[in-house]
Write a protein that holds these residues in place. Structure first.
Motif, short mmCIF file in Angstrom:
data_model
loop_
_atom_site.label_atom_id
_atom_site.label_comp_id
_atom_site.label_asym_id
_atom_site.label_seq_id
_atom_site.Cartn_x
_atom_site.Cartn_y
_atom_site.Cartn_z
N GLY A 105 0.26 2.20 -4.89
CA GLY A 105 -0.09 2.58 -6.29
C GLY A 105 -1.28 3.42 -6.31
O GLY A 105 -1.77 3.65 -7.59
N ASN B 150 6.13 9.15 -6.40
CA ASN B 150 6.63 7.94 -5.98
C ASN B 150 6.43 7.28 -4.89
O ASN B 150 6.75 6.10 -4.57
N SER C 137 4.36 4.26 -3.97
CA SER C 137 5.17 2.91 -4.39
C SER C 137 5.61 2.39 -2.98
O SER C 137 6.02 3.17 -2.16
N THR D 77 10.33 -0.42 -8.93
CA THR D 77 9.19 0.47 -9.37
C THR D 77 9.59 1.10 -10.28
O THR D 77 8.49 1.32 -11.67
N GLU E 234 7.04 0.88 -14.16
CA GLU E 234 6.57 2.10 -14.77
C GLU E 234 7.22 2.31 -16.21
O GLU E 234 6.80 2.97 -16.98
#
Length: 245
Positions: free
Chosen positions: A70, A120, A123, A130, A134
């Motif tokens: 993250g 991305n 993650s 994910t 989001e």
């Protein structure tokens, strides 16, 4: 070569007339999370180091990814004795590309489109989970056959309008394929990734094999994971852009 570099940095059937079950997206996501190892175990993952091997046209390419979940991502790719480094931290990114890959050999700011495509990778775990975290919209659109197996077809619509399609095994609830259209080097490119060979690492399941179209044209590119380390200590300095000499 430019398309090849962009795709490496981004480091992806036939329909049937099955009737959809009464299962909802939330029920499918719950079973998917359980199949991946469970929410509690994934919540404890703060960092990951993953080593992979690309096989393309008989050539092997080594890659190492270091992830602060993250927060930041760094990849190092060895190609014909040359190293490419790619780093994304927050909304910013930088990379080092050798001349054979169109770079200067020095650290350069990454194009915004590449930051968007690569972000991305901060993650870990699952594309579906994910997307849910989001706040993306997830729709169950169909049930089909993929390579002879029943799959749920889920469409992910991100807040910025980008759309991707996930093919989830109806028996194991693991992701088998992901398809999307991404902007690579100023071109809209159809991208398809197939996942297989799931293995447990500290009770969490990862696909150790991935297959995608050969970015050089013709055939496929195989990506195999050789090792995964959960929660290693990562130095903050590896994500800092080097000062030009």
């Amino acid at each position: 070569m430019r398309k090849f570099v962009y795709l490496l940095a981004f480091i992806a059937f036939s329909s049937s007339s099955f009737v959809l079950t009464a299962q909802t997206v939330d029920e499918i996501l719950t079973k998917h999370l359980e199949a991946m190892g469970g929410a509690e175990k994934w919540s404890k993952v703060k960092s990951v180091v993953q080593n992979t091997k690309f096989t393309i046209q008989g050539m092997e390419i080594q890659s190492k990814s270091s992830i602060l979940v993250g927060k930041a991502f760094r990849s190092e790719i060895e190609v014909m004795g040359n190293k490419m480094v790619q780093v994304v931290e927050g909304e910013n990114g930088w990379w080092i590309r050798p001349q054979m890959m169109g770079g200067s050999g020095e650290a350069e700011d990454m194009p915004k489109e590449m930051v968007k495509v690569s972000k991305n990778q901060e993650s870990v775990g699952s594309l579906l989970l994910t997307a849910k975290m989001e706040g993306s919209k997830i729709d169950l659109v169909n049930k089909e056959k993929l390579d002879g197996a029943d799959v749920f077809v889920c469409q992910i619509t991100k807040k910025d309008g980008d759309v991707g399609t996930v093919y989830l095994s109806a028996s194991t609830y693991l992701i088998l394929k992901f398809a999307a259209k991404v902007n690579l080097g100023g071109q809209a490119v159809d991208t398809e990734l197939k996942f297989s060979n799931y293995k447990a690492v500290d009770g969490l399941y990862f696909p150790f094999s991935m297959e995608t179209a050969n970015p050089m044209g013709g055939g496929t590119m195989q990506v195999d994971t050789t090792s995964i380390e959960i929660n290693p200590a990562l130095e903050a300095a590896i994500f800092v852009k080097p000062v030009k000499k």
